[in-house]
Design a protein around this motif. Structure first.
Motif: not given
Lengths: 339, 339
Positions: A48, B194, B221
């Motif tokens: 990710f 990704v 993230q």
């Protein structure tokens, strides 16, 4: 509308520019759609974030699909009787109503400063609404608008006037679109499907049910969705200001009498005669307007070239955008829709 | 941080809740990316809006790709020395910072009320940033998060606790996520690639260059992107508050000394020990934190379970979100970053 236009030419370009606003709340929500299940697809391993460990990704399962996104700004003291909904057109998002690509305030800010509680939305599959796996959930393929297609469709210049090199581009003489910011504007483009109209309409209908009665300013592709939302819930929509709508109901199938109590204002820019597609679109809108009038309703037309030349399809971004917003605000006030 | 936590428990849950704010401007812009050309694809006929005439669609041409979206709210009288950037995590957009899925005010509003000019962004390919044709421009396929994957990754409940039927779901005992609004929350999900990290980072770097010096609150993230933005431009970022970052630079390759003058606060929720992926992620962050400390920098850790149990990965949506925002605000003030 000639009197309104003539009066407006004497208005200061941006009566409320730079004025602070007192805000009670900035908020947002998603509305519409539902859960869909996907099955039978293979799993795979993905990472990710760079630096994070691998993750076994299973694409099968339950997904939300068909929702739209709404962001609202509520003033401490609204001066309007109903909230104002700003609804964007095709291949774009609610960003249409935010600052112009060259950084001037847009209509979200203009109508907040004029005293409206303003909601800006992203239609299903556009922007923050999110979008779904295809062809499993959304049918067909997305459509991506080229920079050159926008140049002609939005009537900034002729089809053969587009070039990647800004120096080599040819715009319509006198265009009011800030063409030095064309490349910046095209960063606002998002993909779209042409198979999702039912989902888009359903989410708009749910949105209208949640936040209205309201006023609507709608652009281009949004026009047909809002005309249809009005047909479904005519008591919910107290005025429609349609900026160059690109589609409309068909009076042979849809009963214009249902919306006869909703004042409509159709706003048109310049160069309609230069573009074959717009020459075919305009009569579709005129037919719907005529049908509403025939049933005793009010549809006014603000054809800007009667007094002001050079406006594009993206007239909320043109160099006289504040003037056009002021004209619309004047129309809203004249309809008794301010407190 | 135990003293801060203990003090916070005595704070009112939402000190500024309901307070009006005076806003100079709400605005937005796209930044980063550039023009890419696609060629060799077939044309086809499409109808953009129901009721509008057919259009010959040519998918070949020039496209903007790799831009991101930023929305800012400027107060008339900011109380902070620098603007505050709220940066979302993976599979989501800036909506993370807007109202919670059950309709309580989120951190955008909380930090506006605390006196910050707040910018909320959508990373490249997420939300209003737009996304590009694949595989021609974006490489590989998008990843769509299932409702059940979120349930476990965001540590609301165990992997086998997910069920489409809300009555059949099993959450961690004492979770503070508003689980009745889980389905509503998942409407905020957007697809991600990704393969686009370099594009995402480049746009974030351009964003930082444009609006900073600034403070950053970043989630999941986004953490790795902001840690790297700080490495590139350490003078631009005056504090990083990282909410459960999911990745970090590697001290063996990246020089932590470059960011030693930037105060860092790492914030962690509960149930980390219950999830195998998070057990592998946490040491990656701890290693980076240790490296910064070793070079003389300040990295503090706010591990909520030391005093407050039940927070999920989406702790800006949990039932005590105001309390956590107040803790962070207190940390910002203690670092001398308010006027």
């Amino acid at each position: 509308m000639r009197a309104l236009l003539a009066a407006a030419l004497a208005l200061p370009a941006a009566p409320a520019l730079g004025q602070d606003i007192t805000v009670r709340e900035i908020g947002s929500f998603h509305i519409g759609g539902g859960i869909t299940t996907v099955s039978g697809l293979p799993t795979r391993e993905i990472i990710f974030s760079p630096g994070s460990p691998p993750f076994r990704y299973d694409p099968n399962g339950d997904f939300q699909a068909g929702q739209m996104y709404v962001q609202y700004v509520r003033l401490a003291n609204s001066l309007a009787r109903f909230p104002l909904l700003l609804v964007h057109g095709g291949g774009l998002t609610g960003v249409t109503w935010e600052p112009t690509p060259d950084g001037r305030p847009g209509w979200q800010m203009a109508f907040l400063r004029a005293g409206h509680d303003v909601s800006v939305s992203d239609a299903v599959e556009r922007g923050r609404a999110g979008w779904s796996r295809f062809p499993e959930i959304f049918k067909g393929e997305p459509v991506f608008r080229t920079m050159g297609e926008g140049w002609q469709l939005f009537r900034v210049g002729p089809a053969d006037g587009w070039a990647r090199d800004p120096q080599a581009r040819r715009a319509y003489p006198g265009t009011r679109f800030p063409i030095a910011a064309w490349d910046q504007f095209t960063k606002q483009s998002v993909p779209r499907w042409v198979t999702t109209d039912a989902k888009i309409q359903a989410a708009y209908d749910a949105y209208i049910d949640r936040v209205c009665p309201c006023l609507v300013i709608v652009h281009s592709q949004g026009g047909n969705f809002m005309f249809r939302a009005a047909l479904r819930a005519p008591d919910k929509i107290r005025a429609i200001i349609a900026i160059e709508p690109s589609g409309a109901p068909d009076p042979a199938r849809d009963d214009a009498a249902r919306v006869k109590d909703i004042p409509h204002l159709m706003v048109w820019g310049d160069f309609l005669g230069e573009n074959a597609l717009w020459q075919r679109i305009k009569p579709v809108i005129d037919r719907w307007a005529a049908a509403i009038r025939e049933k005793g309703g009010t549809v006014e037309e603000l054809s800007l070239p009667d007094c002001i030349r050079g406006n594009s399809h993206m007239l909320m971004m043109d160099d006289n955008t504040d003037q056009i917003a002021a004209l619309i605000q004047e129309w809203i006030a004249a309809k008794g829709l301010m407190r």
